[in-house]
Design a protein around this motif. Structure first.
Motif, short mmCIF file in Angstrom:
data_model
loop_
_atom_site.label_atom_id
_atom_site.label_comp_id
_atom_site.label_asym_id
_atom_site.label_seq_id
_atom_site.Cartn_x
_atom_site.Cartn_y
_atom_site.Cartn_z
N VAL A 5 0.90 -1.24 -0.04
CA VAL A 5 0.08 -0.05 -0.06
C VAL A 5 0.67 1.11 0.06
CG1 VAL A 5 -1.64 1.09 1.24
CG2 VAL A 5 -1.92 -1.17 1.22
N PRO B 208 -5.04 6.80 -1.04
CA PRO B 208 -4.44 5.67 -0.84
C PRO B 208 -4.40 4.74 -2.31
CG PRO B 208 -6.30 5.84 0.71
CD PRO B 208 -6.43 6.99 -0.40
N MET B 209 -3.19 3.91 -2.39
CA MET B 209 -3.35 3.20 -3.62
C MET B 209 -2.32 1.98 -3.61
SD MET B 209 -0.35 3.82 -5.51
CE MET B 209 -0.49 3.88 -7.13
N SER B 210 -2.46 0.90 -4.28
CA SER B 210 -1.40 -0.15 -4.32
C SER B 210 -0.98 -0.67 -5.41
CB SER B 210 -2.22 -1.35 -3.59
OG SER B 210 -3.17 -1.82 -4.25
N SER B 211 -1.51 0.10 -6.55
CA SER B 211 -0.89 -0.14 -7.95
C SER B 211 0.45 0.33 -8.27
CB SER B 211 -1.83 -0.07 -8.95
OG SER B 211 -2.98 -0.66 -8.76
N GLY C 187 -0.62 3.18 -10.95
CA GLY C 187 -1.71 3.12 -11.38
C GLY C 187 -2.90 3.96 -10.85
N LEU C 188 -3.30 4.68 -11.61
CA LEU C 188 -4.20 5.62 -10.72
C LEU C 188 -5.62 5.82 -11.38
CD1 LEU C 188 -2.05 8.62 -9.79
CD2 LEU C 188 -3.10 6.95 -8.24
N GLY C 189 -6.69 5.91 -11.07
CA GLY C 189 -7.94 6.00 -11.45
C GLY C 189 -7.89 7.62 -11.86
N LYS D 181 -8.84 12.79 -7.21
CA LYS D 181 -8.37 14.01 -6.79
C LYS D 181 -6.79 13.72 -6.86
CE LYS D 181 -8.54 18.18 -5.54
NZ LYS D 181 -9.13 19.31 -6.46
N THR D 182 -6.02 12.58 -6.55
CA THR D 182 -4.62 12.53 -6.79
C THR D 182 -4.24 12.63 -8.25
OG1 THR D 182 -5.02 11.08 -4.75
CG2 THR D 182 -3.04 10.67 -6.25
N ILE E 215 -5.56 3.82 7.16
CA ILE E 215 -6.03 3.60 5.85
C ILE E 215 -7.33 3.37 5.72
CG2 ILE E 215 -5.32 2.62 3.67
CD1 ILE E 215 -2.41 2.30 5.10
N ALA F 42 -10.58 5.23 3.32
CA ALA F 42 -10.72 4.38 2.24
C ALA F 42 -12.14 4.77 1.37
CB ALA F 42 -10.71 2.78 2.48
N LEU G 235 -13.38 7.78 0.96
CA LEU G 235 -13.47 9.09 0.82
C LEU G 235 -12.49 9.68 -0.41
CD1 LEU G 235 -12.21 10.34 4.53
CD2 LEU G 235 -14.49 9.82 3.78
N ALA H 17 -12.22 14.75 -4.34
CA ALA H 17 -12.67 15.11 -5.86
C ALA H 17 -14.28 15.59 -5.29
CB ALA H 17 -12.92 14.05 -6.40
N TYR I 169 -18.82 6.23 -1.87
CA TYR I 169 -17.51 7.33 -1.53
C TYR I 169 -18.16 8.48 -1.08
CZ TYR I 169 -13.99 4.36 -3.18
OH TYR I 169 -13.08 3.34 -3.77
N LYS J 279 -8.24 14.55 4.45
CA LYS J 279 -8.15 13.22 4.89
C LYS J 279 -7.08 13.02 5.96
CE LYS J 279 -9.14 11.55 0.37
NZ LYS J 279 -8.84 10.66 -0.57
C1 FMN Z 1 -5.62 -0.11 0.07
C2 FMN Z 1 -6.00 0.63 -1.28
C3 FMN Z 1 -5.58 0.53 -2.46
C4 FMN Z 1 -5.91 1.09 -3.55
N1 FMN Z 1 -5.38 1.07 -4.78
C5 FMN Z 1 -5.67 2.03 -5.53
C6 FMN Z 1 -4.72 2.12 -6.94
O1 FMN Z 1 -3.91 1.10 -6.94
N2 FMN Z 1 -5.10 2.83 -7.58
C7 FMN Z 1 -6.38 3.77 -7.46
O2 FMN Z 1 -6.54 4.51 -8.48
N3 FMN Z 1 -7.08 3.60 -6.48
C8 FMN Z 1 -6.71 2.91 -5.42
N4 FMN Z 1 -7.52 2.72 -4.65
C9 FMN Z 1 -8.62 3.47 -4.46
C10 FMN Z 1 -8.73 5.15 -3.96
O3 FMN Z 1 -7.92 5.08 -2.78
C11 FMN Z 1 -9.95 5.91 -3.92
O4 FMN Z 1 -10.28 6.19 -5.46
C12 FMN Z 1 -9.86 6.96 -3.44
O5 FMN Z 1 -11.38 7.60 -3.60
C13 FMN Z 1 -8.95 8.14 -4.18
O6 FMN Z 1 -9.07 9.41 -3.35
P1 FMN Z 1 -8.83 10.74 -3.95
O7 FMN Z 1 -9.87 11.06 -5.15
O8 FMN Z 1 -9.01 11.72 -3.16
O9 FMN Z 1 -7.52 10.79 -4.83
C14 FMN Z 1 -7.06 2.06 -3.41
C15 FMN Z 1 -7.89 2.02 -1.87
C16 FMN Z 1 -7.19 1.32 -1.27
C17 FMN Z 1 -7.71 1.64 0.53
#
Ligand code: FMN
Length: 209
Positions: free
Chosen positions: A24, A40-43, A54-56, A60-61, A84, A88, A90, A93, A104, A110
């Motif tokens: 993570v 939070p992310m893990s990719s 790897g991001l959506g 907001k990130t 975390i 999770a 939240l 955006a 969400y 945060k």
């Molecule tokens: C442990 C964990 C791992 C996650 N891994 C990813 C990831 O790899 N990529 C991603 O885009 N979102 C991932 N997410 C989902 C984002 O955290 C989620 O979309 C979040 O709302 C993004 O926040 P933001 O919009 O404030 O940036 C993960 C969430 C958690 C709790």
């Protein structure tokens, strides 16, 4: 180890997710007003001092990172899994993206929501998370879109950042060029469940410690 004579059968499936166990990371970014966010992310993986995230694209990130071109990739230890999970569901955006609305909600702070402490980074503007023992300060290099949504908008992206400064909690550091793996306990995201590492099994032929 399996023998060729063992009676193992495989099943073809289509899992909803392919999170097969990656560390993570908590990405800190800022918006155009300097307001910080934690994603939070893990990719995430590292090759040299390059990181691929790897991001959506609706996060907001992602929008902060593309616009402001800096982030801190904070790596939490196992003890932070509940903090975390507390952030999770939240997103920073606002308004909440359409496909996240049922699960969400918007949160501007945060750090407080997750019980995290901000500290200034040294080489980039977004703050680091003091609770995370490894902090990788990084600048945007490039990104490519991996997937588009049904509306034709970018959905998922691979973002490449270059690490420009590394800080670690002092107890992890061995001299100035190694991290002691015996003192480090990454939090692993294993098919949406949080895990720690098992016991050490051995080491690579290039390990210097
Ligand atoms: C442990 C964990 C791992 C996650 N891994 C990813 C990831 O790899 N990529 C991603 O885009 N979102 C991932 N997410 C989902 C984002 O955290 C989620 O979309 C979040 O709302 C993004 O926040 P933001 O919009 O404030 O940036 C993960 C969430 C958690 C709790």
């Amino acid at each position: 180890m399996l023998n060729i004579t063992d009676n193992i059968t495989f099943k073809t499936i289509r899992p909803k997710i392919l999170y097969f166990g990656t560390p993570v990371a908590l990405i800190t970014t800022i918006d155009e007003n300097g307001h910080p966010n934690i994603g939070p992310m893990s990719s995430v993986w590292a090759l040299g001092y390059n990181l691929v995230l790897g991001l959506g694209c609706a996060s907001k990130t992602f929008s902060n990172l593309i616009a402001q071109k800096e982030c801190v990739v904070n790596i939490p230890s196992v003890n932070l899994h509940q903090n975390i999970e507390n952030i999770a569901n939240l997103t920073g955006a606002n308004p909440v993206p359409e496909d996240k609305k049922t699960l969400y909600r918007y949160e501007a702070d945060k750090f407080t929501a997750g019980g995290f402490s901000a500290m200034p980074a040294q080489a980039v503007r977004p703050p680091a998370i003091a609770d995370c023992p490894i902090q990788l300060e990084a600048v945007l290099e490039q990104y490519s879109i991996l997937d588009f949504g049904q509306d034709g908008k970018p959905k998922l992206a691979a973002v490449t950042v270059k690490v420009v400064n590394v800080r670690v909690h002092e107890n992890l550091a061995m001299g100035t060029d190694h991290i002691n793996p015996d003192c480090w306990s990454p939090l692993i995201y294993n098919f949406r469940h949080y895990y720690g590492l098992g016991k050490a099994l051995g080491k690579n032929f290039k390990a210097e410690l």
